[in-house]
Design an enzyme around this catalytic site. Sequence first.
Site, PDB file in Angstrom:
ATOM      1  N   CYS A 273      -5.925  -0.763   4.197  1.00 25.19           N
ATOM      2  CA  CYS A 273      -5.598  -1.974   3.456  1.00 25.19           C
ATOM      3  C   CYS A 273      -4.096  -2.167   3.347  1.00 25.19           C
ATOM      4  O   CYS A 273      -3.305  -1.286   3.639  1.00 25.19           O
ATOM      5  CB  CYS A 273      -6.198  -1.907   2.047  1.00 25.19           C
TER       6      CYS A 273
ATOM      7  N   GLY B  70      -5.600  -5.161   7.609  1.00 26.42           N
ATOM      8  CA  GLY B  70      -6.951  -5.494   7.188  1.00 26.42           C
ATOM      9  C   GLY B  70      -7.277  -6.930   7.514  1.00 26.42           C
ATOM     10  O   GLY B  70      -6.535  -7.832   7.125  1.00 26.42           O
TER      11      GLY B  70
ATOM     12  N   ASN C 207      -4.592   0.627  -1.872  1.00 25.27           N
ATOM     13  CA  ASN C 207      -4.572   1.080  -0.483  1.00 25.27           C
ATOM     14  C   ASN C 207      -4.696   2.591  -0.489  1.00 25.27           C
ATOM     15  O   ASN C 207      -3.860   3.273  -1.079  1.00 25.27           O
ATOM     16  CB  ASN C 207      -3.274   0.653   0.208  1.00 25.27           C
ATOM     17  N   GLY C 208      -5.734   3.097   0.158  1.00 21.34           N
ATOM     18  CA  GLY C 208      -5.928   4.538   0.198  1.00 21.34           C
ATOM     19  C   GLY C 208      -7.391   4.900   0.114  1.00 21.34           C
ATOM     20  O   GLY C 208      -8.273   4.075   0.329  1.00 21.34           O
TER      21      GLY C 208
ATOM     22  N   TYR D  30       0.407   4.379  14.692  1.00 21.91           N
ATOM     23  CA  TYR D  30      -0.544   3.306  14.954  1.00 21.91           C
ATOM     24  C   TYR D  30      -0.515   2.166  13.943  1.00 21.91           C
ATOM     25  O   TYR D  30      -0.457   1.003  14.316  1.00 21.91           O
ATOM     26  CB  TYR D  30      -1.952   3.911  15.007  1.00 21.91           C
TER      27      TYR D  30
END
Length: 607
Positions: free
Chosen positions: A132, A158, A233-234, A374
């Site tokens: 995210c 996302g 996020n996580g 990435y």
Amino acid sequence: MEKIRDVAKTQSKPFPHSAASITLRIKDQTTNNKQKPTGLILVSLSQSSMAATTTFSSSLSLSPKPNNPSTTKPLSLLPKPFLKPSPLSLSSSSPLLVHGVSQYFSSESSGEHSLPSFDYNEDGDEKPREECGVVGIFGDPEASRLCYLALHALQHRGQEGAGIVTVSNEKVLQTITGVGLVSEVFNESKLDQLPGEFAIGHVRYSTAGASMLKNVQPFVAGYRFGSIGVAHNGNLVNYKQLRAMLEENGSIFNTSSDTEVVLHLIAISKARPFFMRIIDACEKLQGAYSMVFVTEDKLVAVRDPHGFRPLVMGRRSNGAVVFASETCALDLIEATYEREVYPGEVLVVDKDGVKSQCLMPHNEPKQCIFEHIYFSLPNSIVFGRSVYESRHVFGEILATESPVDCDVVIAVPDSGVVAALGYAAKSGVAFQQGLIRSHYVGRTFIEPSQKIRDFGVKLKLSPVRGVLEGKRVVVVDDSIVRGTTSSKIVRLLREAGAKEVHMRIASPPIVASCYYGVDTPSSEELISNRMSVQEISDFIGSDSLAFLSFDTLKKHLGEDSKSFCYACFTGDYPVKPAEVKVKRGGGDFIDDGLVGSFDNIEAGWVR
């Protein structure tokens, strides 16, 4: 700001029926500090229930009524999305969490109403899958539009859902969430419904289907001390344990997201003031979390003690404070990068300025190395390093350590491009675009009755025969996960006339699954965990294969090497996961997302 308005106007498509809009107002109930937390109620609509109309709203009129401490539960949530709303009744002053299309009002009126009855579908046990991006903005009159643009910049993190929460001058939390891209969820009219000078936003990657909408963030909650919105996020490795503990104490969950656990922990915390409730909740969390919270008068940013996922702070020329997952979001809205949110730090922003609280245990940082390989955009600064420079060096290292006679260097777009440029520069061989990626392929497509081999890859990648025919080709990619996509790419290049195909991978072999916010398959599905480099080369059909050396990678990072997490390369986890992934579904989702249906993105979890 005219540019921002113009961009918003260009996205004036009809709002998708799966989107949700909320208005939330919480009456101050802090007069009696002896009250137990009255908890949360969550209401949501499934996509199917919204198909008949693009806009739906209902209002809940709450009548104040003293709480009975003997009967009040810590939390109360409706467990499933409903399909057929019926008249409501609430005769207590219980706070409300709304996630769907509803409105919450504090009301002085009294009287009985009828509670909703719901028909819902059992949709199985969805699992949190956090890849995210988050944004937080404080102190700008066009906070929602800036948040909208910042989410555009983070769209690569996302593509399945997006949402924004703002706080109006009347201290009302208003939110719009929806399934799809940022440009599909928001338009000018929707942004007009989000006034206020501070906001948080979220873009999400997750599973598809009717159950998705209820998991789209930010989540908005009401409890006895006010209202709160959160974007996360996580991934929490002890999510199952925390959820079981909360459910044993009467909590009812509506979503499958681990973020909902955080809201429950905040609601039952007895710490004061508000930011201490966040700290109290975070002390119970294990794993990766970079979160932004919004209340009626504060914006709070917090990062886990290991700093797994990135979170940066910037400032606009008018003094507005901005938080974002990557600096590329700051660049778009003309905010100047100031610094990272430190691991274990809680930053509280209000009318008095920015206050830093580092009250959580501060372990040795373990920042995700895959952000540089990435996830992050090349123009971002992540963990204090340029992503572009990192990937360029990775390509140079490959050319130095794994040279091969070749005529042309190409990349698997888009994440392999910068490493391929580094490889070409170091090897002295020209870089060319041997593969062209289509950015206009939707999530679904119609295949002809006569099956086309490697159809999914061919839809998204087109070989350039003039570059490849009769050539010895080095193709650079960021990673290999299951190997199925790589084998299809090699076959695609050979069909276009490549004489030789040499694969070079700008990361070490991935041998272990990630539990800190990266959607990797289970370890037994990872090809590098089952085969040697030569065996993988034979499997994908390349003439040669080489990975970035793990030791050289750490050497390049120098003194910072101890600050990164390499669990996916070593299996050595900084925080031991309480659950393990098992094989379920198919397709490659981390290496480039070129194959595999969205129905298959279901990596199961077990104890």
